[in-house]
Design a protein around this motif. Structure first.
Motif, short mmCIF file in Angstrom:
data_model
loop_
_atom_site.label_atom_id
_atom_site.label_comp_id
_atom_site.label_asym_id
_atom_site.label_seq_id
_atom_site.Cartn_x
_atom_site.Cartn_y
_atom_site.Cartn_z
N LYS A 69 9.80 -44.86 -6.23
CA LYS A 69 8.89 -43.74 -6.09
C LYS A 69 8.76 -43.07 -7.45
O LYS A 69 9.76 -42.78 -8.10
CB LYS A 69 9.48 -42.75 -5.09
CG LYS A 69 8.46 -42.04 -4.27
CD LYS A 69 9.14 -41.22 -3.23
CE LYS A 69 8.78 -39.80 -3.46
NZ LYS A 69 9.45 -38.90 -2.56
N THR A 70 7.56 -42.89 -7.92
CA THR A 70 7.39 -42.26 -9.22
C THR A 70 7.26 -40.76 -9.03
O THR A 70 6.34 -40.28 -8.39
CB THR A 70 6.16 -42.80 -9.93
OG1 THR A 70 5.04 -42.62 -9.07
CG2 THR A 70 6.31 -44.27 -10.27
N GLY A 71 8.22 -40.06 -9.61
CA GLY A 71 8.17 -38.63 -9.49
C GLY A 71 8.26 -38.19 -8.05
O GLY A 71 8.92 -38.81 -7.24
N ASP A 72 7.56 -37.09 -7.74
CA ASP A 72 7.61 -36.53 -6.40
C ASP A 72 6.27 -36.64 -5.70
O ASP A 72 6.02 -35.94 -4.73
CB ASP A 72 8.04 -35.07 -6.50
CG ASP A 72 9.45 -34.96 -7.05
OD1 ASP A 72 10.33 -35.68 -6.55
OD2 ASP A 72 9.65 -34.19 -7.99
N PHE A 73 5.41 -37.46 -6.22
CA PHE A 73 4.09 -37.59 -5.61
C PHE A 73 4.22 -38.12 -4.18
O PHE A 73 4.97 -39.05 -3.92
CB PHE A 73 3.23 -38.54 -6.45
CG PHE A 73 1.83 -38.65 -5.94
CD1 PHE A 73 0.95 -37.59 -6.04
CD2 PHE A 73 1.39 -39.82 -5.35
CE1 PHE A 73 -0.34 -37.68 -5.56
CE2 PHE A 73 0.11 -39.93 -4.87
CZ PHE A 73 -0.76 -38.86 -4.97
N GLY A 74 3.48 -37.48 -3.27
CA GLY A 74 3.54 -37.88 -1.88
C GLY A 74 4.32 -36.91 -1.02
O GLY A 74 4.25 -36.96 0.21
#
Ligand code: FES
Length: 195
Positions: A69-74
């Protein structure tokens, strides 16, 4: 430590493999009582060690290739009250969440930074380089303060994310997993702030 565990694992696998090979090699009940000789044991231990190394390498490669998961997107992200821009102020950018938080007289709007044309990241360009606008670097689409297209090939305004406000603290939560499209700006897209 890893080397010792690997060696022990290899020997155990080799011992088990030697038993299996012995069973397969003897098609009689008597074979159940035959134990592998020393040569067989060493050979199968070596095979087991090699197998364990390959299995560990495979597991490691799988973990490396597993999409992260890239970063906190979503997820739902919080913007602290002190980071909320004033009305018509410079947008607050959250890189991990891929949004800009805007504040006009209707309230707050979290604009998704993905260009609706072909998906490039759209930056906010303020003075002195521009008269406060989003400018897509890929094909030149431009958007005003609330993300409405003012030029270029984009088919619609910038998408926006769900916003909620904590009345007690003034903190803002942007749900980056809840993104909406639109054809034009409407005041109800903004979340009143402060409530
Ligand atoms: S991707 Fe933004 S204008 Fe084409």
């Amino acid at each position: 430590m890893f080397m010792i565990l690997r060696t022990i694992f290899g020997m155990v696998v080799g011992w088990m493999a030697s038993g299996v090979f012995a069973l397969l090699g003897r098609n009689s009940q008597a074979a159940l009582t035959i134990r592998p000789d020393r040569r067989q044991f060493l050979r199968n231990a070596a095979l087991g060690a090699v197998g364990s190394v390959l299995a560990l390498l495979g597991a490691g490669t799988g973990l490396l290739l597993w999409p992260r998961k890239t970063g906190d997107f979503g997820s739902a992200l919080t913007v602290r009250a002190e980071d909320v821009p004033p009305v018509d102020g410079v947008p607050y950018r959250n890189i991990q969440g891929k949004f800009f938080l805007m504040h006009n007289s209707d309230g707050l709007l979290a604009l998704y930074t993905k260009c609706p044309h072909l998906g490039c990241t759209v930056p906010w360009v303020g003075p002195p380089d521009s008269a406060n606008a989003f400018q897509c670097p890929c094909h030149g689409s431009m958007y005003n303060y609330v993300g409405v297209r003012t030029g270029g090939p984009a088919p619609r305004p910038m998408d926006y994310m769900a916003v909620t406000v904590d009345e007690a603290t003034g903190n803002v939560t942007v749900n980056t997993g809840e993104i909406s499209e639109r054809l034009a700006y409407a005041p109800e897209q903004a979340t009143p702030y402060p409530v």
